[in-house]
Design an enzyme around this catalytic site. Structure first.
Site, PDB file in Angstrom:
ATOM      1  N   ASN A  81       0.851  -1.192   0.000  1.00  0.00           N
ATOM      2  CA  ASN A  81       0.000   0.000   0.000  1.00  0.00           C
ATOM      3  C   ASN A  81       0.888   1.243   0.000  1.00  0.00           C
ATOM      4  O   ASN A  81       1.514   1.556   1.009  1.00  0.00           O
ATOM      5  CB  ASN A  81      -0.888  -0.033   1.262  1.00  0.00           C
ATOM      6  CG  ASN A  81      -1.752   1.205   1.385  1.00  0.00           C
ATOM      7  OD1 ASN A  81      -1.928   1.958   0.427  1.00  0.00           O
ATOM      8  ND2 ASN A  81      -2.298   1.425   2.575  1.00  0.00           N
ATOM      9  N   LYS A  99      -0.066   4.313  -0.313  1.00  0.00           N
ATOM     10  CA  LYS A  99      -0.749   5.501   0.232  1.00  0.00           C
ATOM     11  C   LYS A  99      -0.518   6.699  -0.706  1.00  0.00           C
ATOM     12  O   LYS A  99      -0.513   6.520  -1.925  1.00  0.00           O
ATOM     13  CB  LYS A  99      -0.276   5.801   1.655  1.00  0.00           C
ATOM     14  CG  LYS A  99      -0.238   4.554   2.522  1.00  0.00           C
ATOM     15  CD  LYS A  99      -0.034   4.856   3.956  1.00  0.00           C
ATOM     16  CE  LYS A  99       0.139   3.540   4.708  1.00  0.00           C
ATOM     17  NZ  LYS A  99       0.013   3.678   6.130  1.00  0.00           N
ATOM     18  N   HIS A 150      -9.639   1.019   5.179  1.00  0.00           N
ATOM     19  CA  HIS A 150      -8.325   1.249   5.784  1.00  0.00           C
ATOM     20  C   HIS A 150      -8.484   2.208   6.967  1.00  0.00           C
ATOM     21  O   HIS A 150      -9.309   3.124   6.923  1.00  0.00           O
ATOM     22  CB  HIS A 150      -7.358   1.831   4.746  1.00  0.00           C
ATOM     23  CG  HIS A 150      -5.940   1.845   5.228  1.00  0.00           C
ATOM     24  ND1 HIS A 150      -5.465   2.828   6.060  1.00  0.00           N
ATOM     25  CD2 HIS A 150      -4.907   0.984   5.015  1.00  0.00           C
ATOM     26  CE1 HIS A 150      -4.192   2.566   6.343  1.00  0.00           C
ATOM     27  NE2 HIS A 150      -3.832   1.451   5.717  1.00  0.00           N
ATOM     28  N   GLU A 189      -6.828   4.657   7.919  1.00  0.00           N
ATOM     29  CA  GLU A 189      -6.664   6.087   7.600  1.00  0.00           C
ATOM     30  C   GLU A 189      -7.948   6.647   7.000  1.00  0.00           C
ATOM     31  O   GLU A 189      -8.298   7.801   7.218  1.00  0.00           O
ATOM     32  CB  GLU A 189      -5.455   6.271   6.668  1.00  0.00           C
ATOM     33  CG  GLU A 189      -4.145   6.121   7.445  1.00  0.00           C
ATOM     34  CD  GLU A 189      -2.976   5.580   6.652  1.00  0.00           C
ATOM     35  OE1 GLU A 189      -3.020   5.584   5.415  1.00  0.00           O
ATOM     36  OE2 GLU A 189      -2.004   5.125   7.297  1.00  0.00           O
ATOM     37  N   GLU A 237      -5.242  -5.054  10.684  1.00  0.00           N
ATOM     38  CA  GLU A 237      -4.245  -3.992  10.793  1.00  0.00           C
ATOM     39  C   GLU A 237      -4.482  -3.201  12.085  1.00  0.00           C
ATOM     40  O   GLU A 237      -5.261  -2.234  12.089  1.00  0.00           O
ATOM     41  CB  GLU A 237      -4.371  -3.037   9.606  1.00  0.00           C
ATOM     42  CG  GLU A 237      -4.106  -3.685   8.262  1.00  0.00           C
ATOM     43  CD  GLU A 237      -3.509  -2.678   7.294  1.00  0.00           C
ATOM     44  OE1 GLU A 237      -2.353  -2.894   6.902  1.00  0.00           O
ATOM     45  OE2 GLU A 237      -4.168  -1.687   6.968  1.00  0.00           O
ATOM     46  N   GLY A 255       2.501   2.299  10.546  1.00  0.00           N
ATOM     47  CA  GLY A 255       3.463   3.388  10.378  1.00  0.00           C
ATOM     48  C   GLY A 255       4.221   3.749  11.648  1.00  0.00           C
ATOM     49  O   GLY A 255       4.877   4.786  11.707  1.00  0.00           O
ATOM     50  N   SER A 260       3.471  -2.170  10.204  1.00  0.00           N
ATOM     51  CA  SER A 260       4.925  -2.147  10.373  1.00  0.00           C
ATOM     52  C   SER A 260       5.614  -3.455   9.984  1.00  0.00           C
ATOM     53  O   SER A 260       6.578  -3.873  10.625  1.00  0.00           O
ATOM     54  CB  SER A 260       5.292  -1.734  11.806  1.00  0.00           C
ATOM     55  OG  SER A 260       4.901  -0.399  12.038  1.00  0.00           O
TER      56      SER A 260
END
Ligand code: PEP
Length: 249
Positions: free
Chosen positions: A9, A11, A90, A92, A161, A167, A207
């Site tokens: 991904n 992003k 996701h 985010e 996730e 991240g 991560s």
């Protein structure tokens, strides 16, 4: 046998160099490699990957085919670029853009009627894990977004996730990942039946890098890896793919 995935991904970023990834695009039985570039780069990368076995995916989709939905994108447009997968839910999108479980459900229901497969993301926030509420959170995400789905369940890929791992450089331990993946499979079993639940791939993201990939992927219910930051470095992403390949063969 469940399909294994290694997905990158990107992003709102681009990879430094796709060449190492393209070079290893041999056909390993049962392994699907997918990259998720920004919308604007789908055409470029679908051309680059045209003669490889690497698939291209989109990072988001809307549930209507067309109309007055400024800034949104329909699966019909994605199909034109050879998109085979789409990320839905996701963290985010959930946290920054306030996407609800209900909106995510509408997207999933739409995409499951098409030839594109959804990678449906679930996962708890740090505070929720600290309160030992991770299973309740994930159970609700699954129930609300997957409830009412009537067909093509087998096309769903789940990505666990944990938000606190995305991240941050702080991945879930293989033990914690396995525990949650097993729990997710139990929930899928309640929703769709045991037979279907055992066919749905559940991948881990948060991560992942070339140092922790081996131990995470070794777990029984971890059917692949969803990679953010480390997929932006061609050499690193290649290493992660190779680690998974070796464990499959
Ligand atoms: C992600 O955003 O899906 C992700 C897993 O990111 P990272 O690997 O950078 O934690």
């Amino acid at each position: 046998m469940r399909k294994i995935y290694v997905a990158g991904n990107w992003k709102m970023n681009l990879i430094d160099d796709i060449t190492p990834v393209v070079q290893i695009s041999k056909n390993v039985k049962n392994l699907e490699i997918i990259i998720f570039p920004p919308f604007t780069h789908l055409q470029k990368y679908s051309e680059i990957l045209n003669k490889t076995n690497i698939k291209i995916g989109a990072q988001n989709v809307f549930y209507e085919d067309r109309g007055a939905f400024t800034g949104e994108i329909s699966y019909k447009f994605l199909e034109e670029f050879g998109v085979k997968y789409v990320v839905i839910g996701h963290s985010e999108r959930r946290n920054i853009f306030k996407e609800s479980d209900e909106l995510i459900s509408l997207k999933l229901k739409k995409i499951l009627k098409t030839d594109i497969k959804p990678i449906f993301c679930v996962g708890e926030k740090e505070q929720e894990r600290n309160l030992n509420k991770q299973k309740i959170v994930v159970e609700n995400q699954l129930k609300i977004s997957l409830g009412g789905i009537e067909n093509n369940f087998k096309n769903i890929i789940i990505a666990y996730e944990p938000v606190w791992a995305i991240g941050t450089g702080k991945n879930a331990t293989p033990f914690d990942a396995q525990e949650m993946h097993q729990f997710i499979r139990e929930q899928l079993s309640t929703l769709f039946g045991k037979n279907i639940a055992y066919q749905i791939s559940i991948i881990y993201g948060g991560s992942v890098n070339d140092e922790n990939a081996k131990d995470l992927f070794r777990e029984d219910d971890v059917d692949g890896l969803f990679v953010g930051g480390a997929s932006l470095k061609g050499e690193k992403f290649k290493k992660i793919i190779e680690i998974v390949e070796k464990q499959i063969i």
